[in-house]
Design a protein around this motif. Structure first.
Motif, PDB file in Angstrom:
ATOM      1  N   GLN A 142       0.906  -1.366  -0.008  1.00 31.85           N
ATOM      2  CA  GLN A 142       0.047  -0.039  -0.125  1.00 31.85           C
ATOM      3  C   GLN A 142       0.822   1.275   0.039  1.00 31.85           C
ATOM      4  O   GLN A 142       1.915   1.301   0.764  1.00 31.85           O
ATOM      5  CB  GLN A 142      -0.931   0.080   1.156  1.00 31.85           C
ATOM      6  N   ALA A 143       0.405   2.115  -0.597  1.00 32.78           N
ATOM      7  CA  ALA A 143       1.111   3.703  -0.813  1.00 32.78           C
ATOM      8  C   ALA A 143       0.092   4.486  -0.767  1.00 32.78           C
ATOM      9  O   ALA A 143      -0.987   4.557  -1.448  1.00 32.78           O
ATOM     10  CB  ALA A 143       2.089   3.597  -1.907  1.00 32.78           C
ATOM     11  N   ILE A 182       7.619   6.570  -2.887  1.00 30.80           N
ATOM     12  CA  ILE A 182       6.383   6.573  -2.181  1.00 30.80           C
ATOM     13  C   ILE A 182       6.336   5.143  -1.314  1.00 30.80           C
ATOM     14  O   ILE A 182       5.557   5.253  -0.355  1.00 30.80           O
ATOM     15  CB  ILE A 182       5.306   6.830  -2.975  1.00 30.80           C
ATOM     16  N   VAL A 183       6.961   4.088  -1.561  1.00 31.80           N
ATOM     17  CA  VAL A 183       7.087   2.884  -0.964  1.00 31.80           C
ATOM     18  C   VAL A 183       8.249   2.139  -1.207  1.00 31.80           C
ATOM     19  O   VAL A 183       8.784   2.184  -2.521  1.00 31.80           O
ATOM     20  CB  VAL A 183       5.610   2.283  -1.211  1.00 31.80           C
ATOM     21  N   THR A 233      -3.372   1.293  -9.510  1.00 38.09           N
ATOM     22  CA  THR A 233      -2.896  -0.095  -9.187  1.00 38.09           C
ATOM     23  C   THR A 233      -1.853  -0.372 -10.100  1.00 38.09           C
ATOM     24  O   THR A 233      -1.942  -0.580 -11.309  1.00 38.09           O
ATOM     25  CB  THR A 233      -4.169  -1.043  -9.291  1.00 38.09           C
ATOM     26  N   LEU A 234      -0.733  -0.896  -9.575  1.00 41.05           N
ATOM     27  CA  LEU A 234       0.632  -1.360 -10.283  1.00 41.05           C
ATOM     28  C   LEU A 234       0.684  -2.594 -10.289  1.00 41.05           C
ATOM     29  O   LEU A 234       0.577  -3.294  -8.853  1.00 41.05           O
ATOM     30  CB  LEU A 234       1.800  -0.406  -9.912  1.00 41.05           C
ATOM     31  N   THR A 278       1.430  -6.719  -6.099  1.00 38.43           N
ATOM     32  CA  THR A 278       0.630  -5.765  -6.494  1.00 38.43           C
ATOM     33  C   THR A 278       0.754  -4.294  -5.605  1.00 38.43           C
ATOM     34  O   THR A 278       1.162  -4.840  -4.406  1.00 38.43           O
ATOM     35  CB  THR A 278      -1.044  -5.975  -6.393  1.00 38.43           C
ATOM     36  N   VAL A 279       0.746  -3.261  -6.056  1.00 41.63           N
ATOM     37  CA  VAL A 279       0.981  -2.052  -5.232  1.00 41.63           C
ATOM     38  C   VAL A 279      -0.382  -1.196  -5.351  1.00 41.63           C
ATOM     39  O   VAL A 279      -0.602  -0.672  -6.716  1.00 41.63           O
ATOM     40  CB  VAL A 279       2.140  -1.107  -5.669  1.00 41.63           C
ATOM     41  N   GLN A 280      -1.120  -0.968  -4.132  1.00 36.48           N
ATOM     42  CA  GLN A 280      -2.290  -0.075  -4.360  1.00 36.48           C
ATOM     43  C   GLN A 280      -1.919   1.475  -3.990  1.00 36.48           C
ATOM     44  O   GLN A 280      -1.344   1.560  -2.840  1.00 36.48           O
ATOM     45  CB  GLN A 280      -3.353  -0.766  -3.303  1.00 36.48           C
TER      46      GLN A 280
END
Length: 700
Positions: A358-359, A369-370, A428-429, A452-454
């Motif tokens: 999460q970011a 950011i993360v 969403t990446l 996955t990165v939200q």
């Protein structure tokens, strides 16, 4: 046989020397050494009764009986090229060498032993001197001098003397050998070192009483018999080897090579290697084997036991021993440490520590950011561990980038293009991770190698934006005060907040402008002057603010560029305004005048130069044009020493044109000896034309 008999006969006449009475023996290789049949008789004497005498033989197929007989323990068809016999009693110990050669090698073998030419080691004699080669063991103990041989002359001559010369006698190193000039006994004066000098080639002569040579010279060869007095040495350390994890059994890791300074043709320098100690001892105390003859270290465990990730440590240290005498107990030993590193191969794929990260990021902000974390069991110092991250989905606008932190191997996800909350509040990446090095064929990247990165975008109050920015407009200078220049347009990106915008002046260097705070109309509060120092390259720049009604309010800045068009509002100026001339000058060209104008073309040159009308019967000067910007004033005759004012007008080419009436002050001075004296020119001579003009002006 003759040589042995000769040496033994000589030995009978010498004092007792502890040790073998003969150091080197020569025997022919039989078809087979027969069990219990004596091969050779060795004579050892410690000069103290040989109490507790014991023999050891380098070949375990042979032994030496107490009487010195060398016998075979079984039928032996191949015994090698040499045997070494070690004898030890309570009072002495020594080493003897038995050389074994074939019948057809007898001549060559003896030549190799004695390093001389001749049959059976006996040099060819051209004269009556018999100089038998002498063999001397190295490292003999005192007393010295010690008799080592004898030179014989078959023809006796009254008063004849032996003389010895060569390296070791009268050449460096001097004084090692000497000869009894009467008896021919050769003696050594100190212990010899074979590793320093292995052979000495001397010459023996016979002289009469006057010193004249009557026989010789004849060569006398002295060979130093090697003893095992040098330990093996490891010279090439540190010894570090590498082997890839999972390597097949028998993989060569490295080679250990030691050096022994003793005679390489003897067992004194015949080395054997072994592993003395292995650290650590897991998963097996015998991970490696060393070839005893070559020194090659190879793996002896299965490939599965060479698993770097399951070992206590990927570094093994082996204490390697090198022993001469072919590894016999009597040999000398040296040790060295071999370090073996188990190299990593990429047999573990990197895996994300979580399936989803999460970011949160504010709109309009860039940067990391993360940090995405992964685990990898491979060696951190290799490309099998270093991670490479790739965004494989969710980044169509290329707003995001990901790079590897070289210290932690984490993936640093960054915003590189500011995000807009009003366009998209969520992203969403899908990201994959791989290694720099390719995986081994039997390993593949699995689902844990993607994550996955939200990303949540937070709304912030953004400042209004001018459209366009910068703003440009063209105006004539000198337009009336209160003229409208431009109406600006700014919008608020926060379309969902429905905020109002007010305007204000931010920077107005000349103080020429104002803006309506509600509708953004810009007007003039003063005359716009293109020639002002605040104008650069005909452009005047001012900044304005647009402020929204947020809490706190956000501000946007707009830039206005006003291009000012020129009008003819500046009269030309004349330079110089003072000139001097000698009262007896031959060159009556007084001065070249120039004109300039602050305006732009076509409101400048070409300029028109004129003289006001001259009065009187004679004209005193005239003016003539040189080019568009210059003219020349010329006297028509020499004048008396005085000051004169010449009225001149200059007019530009503008529409309408502007004229500047001015005066050129002319000083007529006396000149003597290249010096100009203008001190007496205070009286002023004014032209009648100028006087009339002045009177006319006063009258008006």
């Amino acid at each position: 046989l003759f040589l042995q008999v000769l040496l033994l006969a000589c030995a009978e006449d010498l004092e007792c020397i502890p040790g073998f009475q003969q150091k080197v023996f020569y025997i022919e290789q039989p078809f087979e050494f027969t069990e219990d049949q004596p091969v050779l008789n060795l004579v050892f004497d410690d000069c103290e009764g040989n109490n507790k005498l014991n023999f050891e033989v380098s070949n375990p197929d042979f032994k030496v009986e107490h009487d010195g007989s060398l016998v075979a323990l079984k039928n032996v068809s191949e015994a090698g090229r040499a045997l070494f016999v070690h004898a030890r009693s309570e009072h002495a110990e020594d080493m003897a060498e038995v050389l074994i050669v074939g019948a057809n090698e007898k001549r060559g073998a003896l030549k190799e032993i004695f390093k001389i030419e001749g049959n059976l080691g006996i040099p060819r004699q051209k004269r009556a001197i018999l100089a038998t080669p002498i063999l001397i063991p190295e490292n003999q103990r005192p007393p010295f001098p010690r008799s080592v041989g004898k030179v014989i002359r078959s023809e006796g001559t009254e008063g004849a003397k032996f003389r010895l010369s060569g390296k070791g006698v009268d050449q460096d190193p001097k004084g090692i050998f000497r000869i009894n000039e009467i008896s021919g006994d050769v003696s050594v004066t100190r212990a010899l070192d074979r590793e320093a000098i292995a052979n000495y080639e001397l010459e023996v002569e016979v002289t009469d009483l006057s010193g004249k040579v009557i026989d010789g010279p004849v060569r006398l060869d002295i060979s130093v018999i090697d003893q095992n007095d040098n330990r093996p040495m490891f010279k090439e350390g540190p010894y570090v080897g590498h082997v890839m994890e999972g390597s097949p059994t028998g993989t060569t890791v490295m080679r250990m090579t030691a050096f022994d300074a003793d005679d390489s043709s003897t067992d004194n320098a015949l080395l054997r290697y072994n592993i003395i100690k292995q650290t650590p001892t897991k998963p097996s105390p015998n991970m490696f084997y060393i070839d005893p003859e070559k020194g090659d270290i190879v793996t002896v465990v299965s490939p599965s036991m060479l698993d770097r990730e399951t070992m206590e440590t990927p570094k093994y240290e082996l204490v390697i021993g090198a022993k001469d005498m072919g590894g016999l107990d009597v040999g000398l030993t040296e040790t060295a440490t071999a370090t073996i590193l188990i190299d990593d191969k990429n047999d573990h794929a990197p895996e994300f520590t979580k399936k989803e990260f999460q970011a949160t990021v504010k709109e309009g902000v860039t940067g990391v950011i993360v940090n995405l974390t992964v685990g990898d069991r491979d060696d951190p110092a290799t490309g099998a561990w270093r991670a490479v991250y790739t965004i494989i989905n969710g980044n169509p606008g290329q707003s995001f980038e990901i790079h590897t932190n070289p210290e932690t191997n984490e993936g640093m996800l960054s915003v590189v293009k500011p995000l807009d909350y009003e366009i998209s509040a969520f992203h969403t990446l899908l990201i994959k991770v791989e290694n720099e090095d390719p995986l081994v064929p039997e390993i593949a990247y699995g689902p844990s190698s993607t994550a996955t990165v939200q990303i949540t975008v937070k709304d912030v109050n953004e400042g209004p934006v001018f459209h366009p920015n910068p703003m440009t407009v063209t105006k004539q200078e000198n337009i009336p005060v209160g003229s409208i220049v431009l109406t600006v347009n700014a919008t608020d990106p926060d379309t969902l907040q429905h905020q109002t915008i007010r305007y204000s002046v931010y920077k107005d260097p000349a103080g020429w402008l104002e803006i309506n705070p509600t509708n953004g109309t810009i007007g003039t509060t003063a005359i716009l002057d293109r020639e002002s120092p605040y104008v650069q390259d005909n452009i005047y720049t001012a900044l304005f603010l647009a402020i929204d009604s947020g809490n706190p309010p956000a501000t946007g800045t707009g830039t206005l560029h006003i291009t000012l068009e020129d009008v003819n509002d500046n009269v030309p100026s004349l330079y110089p305004t003072l000139a001097k001339v000698c009262d007896d000058a031959k060159d009556l060209r007084v001065v070249v005048l120039g004109a300039s104008d602050k305006d732009l073309h076509p409101n400048t040159d070409p300029f028109k130069f004129e003289l006001s009308k001259q009065s009187g019967p004679e004209k005193l000067w005239r003016i003539s044009k040189i080019n568009n910007t210059h003219a020349q004033v010329v006297l028509l005759q020499n004048l008396k020493k005085a000051n004169y004012n010449i009225p001149i007008s200059v007019t530009d080419s503008g529409k309408p044109p502007l004229t500047n009436n001015t005066e050129l002050k002319l000083q007529v001075c006396s000149c003597k000896k290249s010096r100009m004296d203008c001190s007496a020119t205070d009286s002023l001579h004014i032209s009648m034309t100028l006087i009339l003009l002045s009177l006319f002006s006063l009258f008006c």
